[in-house]
Scaffold this active site. Structure first.
Site, PDB file in Angstrom:
ATOM      1  N   CYS A 261      -5.015   5.432  -2.444  1.00 13.10           N
ATOM      2  CA  CYS A 261      -4.938   5.419  -3.902  1.00 13.10           C
ATOM      3  C   CYS A 261      -4.568   4.029  -4.374  1.00 13.10           C
ATOM      4  O   CYS A 261      -4.249   3.141  -3.584  1.00 13.10           O
ATOM      5  CB  CYS A 261      -3.903   6.432  -4.382  1.00 13.10           C
ATOM      6  SG  CYS A 261      -4.203   8.120  -3.824  1.00 13.10           S
TER       7      CYS A 261
ATOM      8  N   LEU B  21      -7.313   8.902  -4.961  1.00 10.91           N
ATOM      9  CA  LEU B  21      -8.273   9.363  -3.968  1.00 10.91           C
ATOM     10  C   LEU B  21      -7.723  10.689  -3.457  1.00 10.91           C
ATOM     11  O   LEU B  21      -6.682  10.730  -2.792  1.00 10.91           O
ATOM     12  CB  LEU B  21      -8.410   8.368  -2.815  1.00 10.91           C
ATOM     13  CG  LEU B  21      -9.379   8.775  -1.692  1.00 10.91           C
ATOM     14  CD1 LEU B  21     -10.813   8.826  -2.209  1.00 10.91           C
ATOM     15  CD2 LEU B  21      -9.266   7.818  -0.510  1.00 10.91           C
ATOM     16  N   ALA B  22      -8.377  11.783  -3.783  1.00 10.49           N
ATOM     17  CA  ALA B  22      -7.853  13.119  -3.493  1.00 10.49           C
ATOM     18  C   ALA B  22      -8.155  13.524  -2.054  1.00 10.49           C
ATOM     19  O   ALA B  22      -9.309  13.757  -1.702  1.00 10.49           O
ATOM     20  CB  ALA B  22      -8.446  14.133  -4.472  1.00 10.49           C
TER      21      ALA B  22
ATOM     22  N   ASN C 261       0.885   5.856  -3.274  1.00  7.78           N
ATOM     23  CA  ASN C 261      -0.295   5.619  -2.459  1.00  7.78           C
ATOM     24  C   ASN C 261       0.117   5.955  -1.041  1.00  7.78           C
ATOM     25  O   ASN C 261       0.828   5.184  -0.400  1.00  7.78           O
ATOM     26  CB  ASN C 261      -0.746   4.158  -2.562  1.00  7.78           C
ATOM     27  CG  ASN C 261      -1.795   3.804  -1.522  1.00  7.78           C
ATOM     28  OD1 ASN C 261      -2.562   4.654  -1.076  1.00  7.78           O
ATOM     29  ND2 ASN C 261      -1.812   2.545  -1.107  1.00  7.78           N
ATOM     30  N   GLY C 262      -0.291   7.126  -0.545  1.00 10.90           N
ATOM     31  CA  GLY C 262       0.121   7.446   0.807  1.00 10.90           C
ATOM     32  C   GLY C 262      -0.024   8.897   1.183  1.00 10.90           C
ATOM     33  O   GLY C 262      -0.576   9.706   0.431  1.00 10.90           O
TER      34      GLY C 262
ATOM     35  N   ASP D  73       1.320  16.546  -0.959  1.00  9.25           N
ATOM     36  CA  ASP D  73       2.337  16.142   0.008  1.00  9.25           C
ATOM     37  C   ASP D  73       3.303  15.117  -0.570  1.00  9.25           C
ATOM     38  O   ASP D  73       4.461  15.031  -0.156  1.00  9.25           O
ATOM     39  CB  ASP D  73       1.669  15.573   1.263  1.00  9.25           C
ATOM     40  CG  ASP D  73       0.695  14.449   0.937  1.00  9.25           C
ATOM     41  OD1 ASP D  73      -0.320  14.739   0.262  1.00  9.25           O
ATOM     42  OD2 ASP D  73       0.931  13.296   1.340  1.00  9.25           O
TER      43      ASP D  73
ATOM     44  N   LEU E  58     -13.213   6.468  13.519  1.00  4.22           N
ATOM     45  CA  LEU E  58     -13.943   5.232  13.794  1.00  4.22           C
ATOM     46  C   LEU E  58     -13.880   4.977  15.295  1.00  4.22           C
ATOM     47  O   LEU E  58     -12.799   4.774  15.859  1.00  4.22           O
ATOM     48  CB  LEU E  58     -13.322   4.062  13.018  1.00  4.22           C
ATOM     49  CG  LEU E  58     -13.210   4.252  11.495  1.00  4.22           C
ATOM     50  CD1 LEU E  58     -12.696   2.981  10.835  1.00  4.22           C
ATOM     51  CD2 LEU E  58     -14.549   4.672  10.899  1.00  4.22           C
TER      52      LEU E  58
ATOM     53  N   ILE F  34     -20.268   0.921  14.138  1.00  3.53           N
ATOM     54  CA  ILE F  34     -21.216   0.008  13.498  1.00  3.53           C
ATOM     55  C   ILE F  34     -21.391  -1.245  14.347  1.00  3.53           C
ATOM     56  O   ILE F  34     -20.477  -1.661  15.067  1.00  3.53           O
ATOM     57  CB  ILE F  34     -20.742  -0.376  12.070  1.00  3.53           C
ATOM     58  CG1 ILE F  34     -21.876  -1.085  11.309  1.00  3.53           C
ATOM     59  CG2 ILE F  34     -19.486  -1.244  12.116  1.00  3.53           C
ATOM     60  CD1 ILE F  34     -21.611  -1.242   9.824  1.00  3.53           C
TER      61      ILE F  34
ATOM     62  N   THR G 204      -9.748 -14.718  11.150  1.00  2.00           N
ATOM     63  CA  THR G 204      -9.896 -13.555  12.019  1.00  2.00           C
ATOM     64  C   THR G 204      -9.985 -12.262  11.219  1.00  2.00           C
ATOM     65  O   THR G 204     -10.767 -11.365  11.533  1.00  2.00           O
ATOM     66  CB  THR G 204      -8.698 -13.469  12.995  1.00  2.00           C
ATOM     67  OG1 THR G 204      -8.607 -14.688  13.716  1.00  2.00           O
ATOM     68  CG2 THR G 204      -8.879 -12.331  13.969  1.00  2.00           C
TER      69      THR G 204
ATOM     70  N   ARG H   1     -13.462 -11.981   9.636  1.00  2.00           N
ATOM     71  CA  ARG H   1     -14.465 -11.640  10.654  1.00  2.00           C
ATOM     72  C   ARG H   1     -14.428 -10.142  10.972  1.00  2.00           C
ATOM     73  O   ARG H   1     -15.461  -9.494  11.082  1.00  2.00           O
ATOM     74  CB  ARG H   1     -14.193 -12.422  11.935  1.00  2.00           C
ATOM     75  CG  ARG H   1     -14.503 -13.902  11.880  1.00  2.00           C
ATOM     76  CD  ARG H   1     -14.086 -14.545  13.188  1.00  2.00           C
ATOM     77  NE  ARG H   1     -14.318 -15.987  13.203  1.00  2.00           N
ATOM     78  CZ  ARG H   1     -13.895 -16.795  14.171  1.00  2.00           C
ATOM     79  NH1 ARG H   1     -13.217 -16.286  15.185  1.00  2.00           N
ATOM     80  NH2 ARG H   1     -14.142 -18.093  14.120  1.00  2.00           N
TER      81      ARG H   1
ATOM     82  N   SER I 258      -8.249   5.658  12.783  1.00  3.31           N
ATOM     83  CA  SER I 258      -8.643   4.384  13.383  1.00  3.31           C
ATOM     84  C   SER I 258      -7.583   3.936  14.391  1.00  3.31           C
ATOM     85  O   SER I 258      -6.453   4.431  14.381  1.00  3.31           O
ATOM     86  CB  SER I 258      -8.833   3.336  12.276  1.00  3.31           C
ATOM     87  OG  SER I 258      -9.451   2.174  12.779  1.00  3.31           O
ATOM     88  N   GLY I 259      -7.944   2.982  15.253  1.00  5.08           N
ATOM     89  CA  GLY I 259      -7.092   2.632  16.394  1.00  5.08           C
ATOM     90  C   GLY I 259      -6.252   1.385  16.262  1.00  5.08           C
ATOM     91  O   GLY I 259      -5.782   0.855  17.280  1.00  5.08           O
TER      92      GLY I 259
END
Length: 551
Positions: free
Chosen positions: A2, A51-52, A75-76, A99, A232, A267, A316, A319, A341-342
């Protein structure tokens, strides 16, 4: 993700000021395209672009306590919100299933000292209308961005991105991770004080079962969602572990409503090793895999927009942000609003190539501590802003508070020189943009670079690529305060400035990407790997087998 914007004590409650706040909040709407909210109390404004993800029907923000005297814009994600409702907040009346609503109620119950009870990633501003006091808080590691600014009228501003502050604040800066700003106590103070923060070398023996269980919990709690999600998957160890754990627990999680088939995304340029690695792991795990392609020209064309959204000129970061930015757009087009994601594993376990040169476990551990402390300016910033540019939320299990505490308590002797804990570096974009014979970036002349120290005396760019990125950044964010939000100093293969001292040769090759330490990496793997043009894809099947065995 958000977008939040708050302006406190601006001595102006006019309709014109309200309209200005709405206009500035709109600059953050890419982060939260689902709904906009604004609460005005005298000369204080708390705005939100939503962002719901959880409770998309009734969870619009700002959120309130029972009698609506406490207002919060968040936002969280608060992963332990159900446990908090059932314990500390059992007697409270809630308005939504969000939440994040627990934040207002915890503050009402316990005052400013409640923050450490939150398990999640968050940045929020809370206004107590009973005495017109307020607090702003950022999560432990800085997974979610937050900036603080000061207006000439004495107002204090908070925003998810600095593009909402740059025109109206005289000064602004990154809000430090793990801190709280209190109007009552005046200024910032640290709320997050884990044992590893002192950088003292730990001595706890390595317990693989504890590491595994803690990481599994970190992944599972991040499956809290009421919307479609995915993972991802680059094919490296880190993202493969995330996907494997998520898949194993999908049917028992809240996310099961979206089916038992896990969606994964990768990607790259057509034929690139990243795509091959991602597909092999996806095939092994049995996920519904989406292979996305981009061209070199797509990457070049996106750079200006990437810098605008990511708000940095660090080479970096740009990129690595570019393919993630392009991928997020395609992910969103498929109806997915949240991804795992990692990020964070390399920092915690010393997975970067240059860690092979760490002279001892003390230096090794101290460097991992420095890297984690700086994540909010690099990988967290990239992962958050590259995805939120298209209204997608990225969640990072490796940066779970409990997991970090467990991993950083291990005697670093167990972590040293362990290539198997590294991850596949995002080298596709780096190689594409670094071809000296056929350069892929617009030309920067030698004369321009020679005079760079006069044009950019702070964090002077040392390469033509860095000079190019800097000129774009200055176009969008010309103030010195914006410049200061980007870290600088010598770096080799993503190291901190201190680690450059580990090898005298590195001072002659200060490339921030991993290729500067490639010789160290190859030597660590032995003569067999030296013969391979790219040793990583050949290891993917072994990686998949290890992934299945570990989790």
């Amino acid at each position: 993700m958000c977008g939040i914007l708050a302006v406190l004590g601006c001595a102006d409650n006019s309709q014109a000021k309200r309209s200005r706040i709405i206009e500035l909040s709109r600059r953050l709407r890419h982060r939260g395209p689902d709904w906009s909210g604004l609460h005005c109390f005298e000369d204080c404004y708390v705005a939100h672009e939503r962002l719901a993800i959880v409770d998309p029907i009734s969870g619009d923000q700002p959120l309130y306590n029972g009698d609506k005297t406490i207002v919060v814009s968040v936002n969280g994600e608060i992963y332990n919100h159900k446990a908090l409702r059932e314990t500390f907040l059992k007697s409270h009346q809630f308005h939504t299933g969000s939440d994040c609503e627990v934040i207002a109620h915890l503050y009402e119950e316990q005052g400013e000292e409640f923050v450490d009870k939150l398990d999640g990633m968050f940045a929020f501003v809370l206004l107590d209308t009973r005495d017109k006091s307020y607090i702003a808080v950022r999560d432990a590691i800085g997974v979610n961005p937050l900036y603080i600014g000061w207006g000439i009228d004495g107002s204090v501003w908070f925003a998810s991105e600095m593009k909402a502050l740059i025109d109206d604040c005289e000064q602004f800066m990154c809000f430090p991770p793990g801190h709280i700003y209190s109007s009552k106590q005046g200024g910032l103070r640290r709320w997050y004080n884990p044992p590893w923060f002192s950088e003292l070398v730990p001595s706890t023996p390595y317990d693989p079962l504890l590491v595994r269980e803690t990481f599994e919990k970190a992944v599972i709690k991040r499956l809290m969602t009421d919307v479609p999600f995915g993972v991802l998957l680059s094919g490296g160890l880190d993202s493969s572990l995330v996907a494997s754990v998520a898949l194993r627990h999908l049917e028992k999680s809240e996310a099961a409503q979206w089916g038992s088939k896990l969606h994964t995304f990768c990607i790259g340029l057509k034929g690139s090793p990243d795509l091959k690695a991602g597909k092999e792991v996806a095939d092994y795990l049995g996920t519904r895999h989406h292979e996305l392609h981009f061209t070199v020209q797509d990457g070049i064309d996106a750079i200006e927009e990437v810098i605008y959204h990511v708000e940095t000129y660090d080479v970096t970061t740009i990129r690595a942000s570019t393919p993630m930015f392009l991928m997020s757009r395609k992910v969103k087009s498929l109806g997915v609003k949240m991804v795992l994601s990692g990020e964070g594993s390399d920092e915690i376990f010393g997975g970067y190539l240059y860690f092979h040169k760490a002279p001892n476990k003390k230096e090794f551990h101290e460097e991992t501590c420095r890297k984690i402390k700086a994540l909010h300016q690099y990988d967290c910033l990239r992962a958050n802003k590259s995805t939120s540019a298209w209204g997608v939320e990225a969640r990072v299990p490796f940066l779970d508070k409990e997991f970090i505490n467990v991993a950083m308590s291990i005697d670093p002797e167990w972590k040293m020189i362990r290539p198997d804990l590294g991850r596949i570096e995002k080298w596709v974009l780096r190689n594409a943009f670094d071809d000296e014979k056929n350069p892929y970036l617009p030309k920067v002349s030698d004369t321009m670079l020679m005079n760079a120290s006069y044009v950019f005396p702070d964090n002077t760019p040392m390469t033509k690529e860095a000079y190019y990125y800097r000129t774009i950044f200055e176009k969008f964010f010309p103030k010195s305060a914006a410049r200061a939000t980007v870290p600088g100093g010598p770096s080799v293969a993503c190291s901190t400035a201190k680690a450059v001292e580990w090898d005298a040769a590195w001072s002659q090759n200060l490339d921030p990407s991993g290729r500067a330490a490639l010789g160290v990496h190859v030597a660590a793997y032995g003569e067999e790997d030296k013969a391979e043009e790219d040793p990583r894809p050949g290891k993917v099947q072994k990686l998949a087998e290890k992934t299945a065995g570990i989790v």
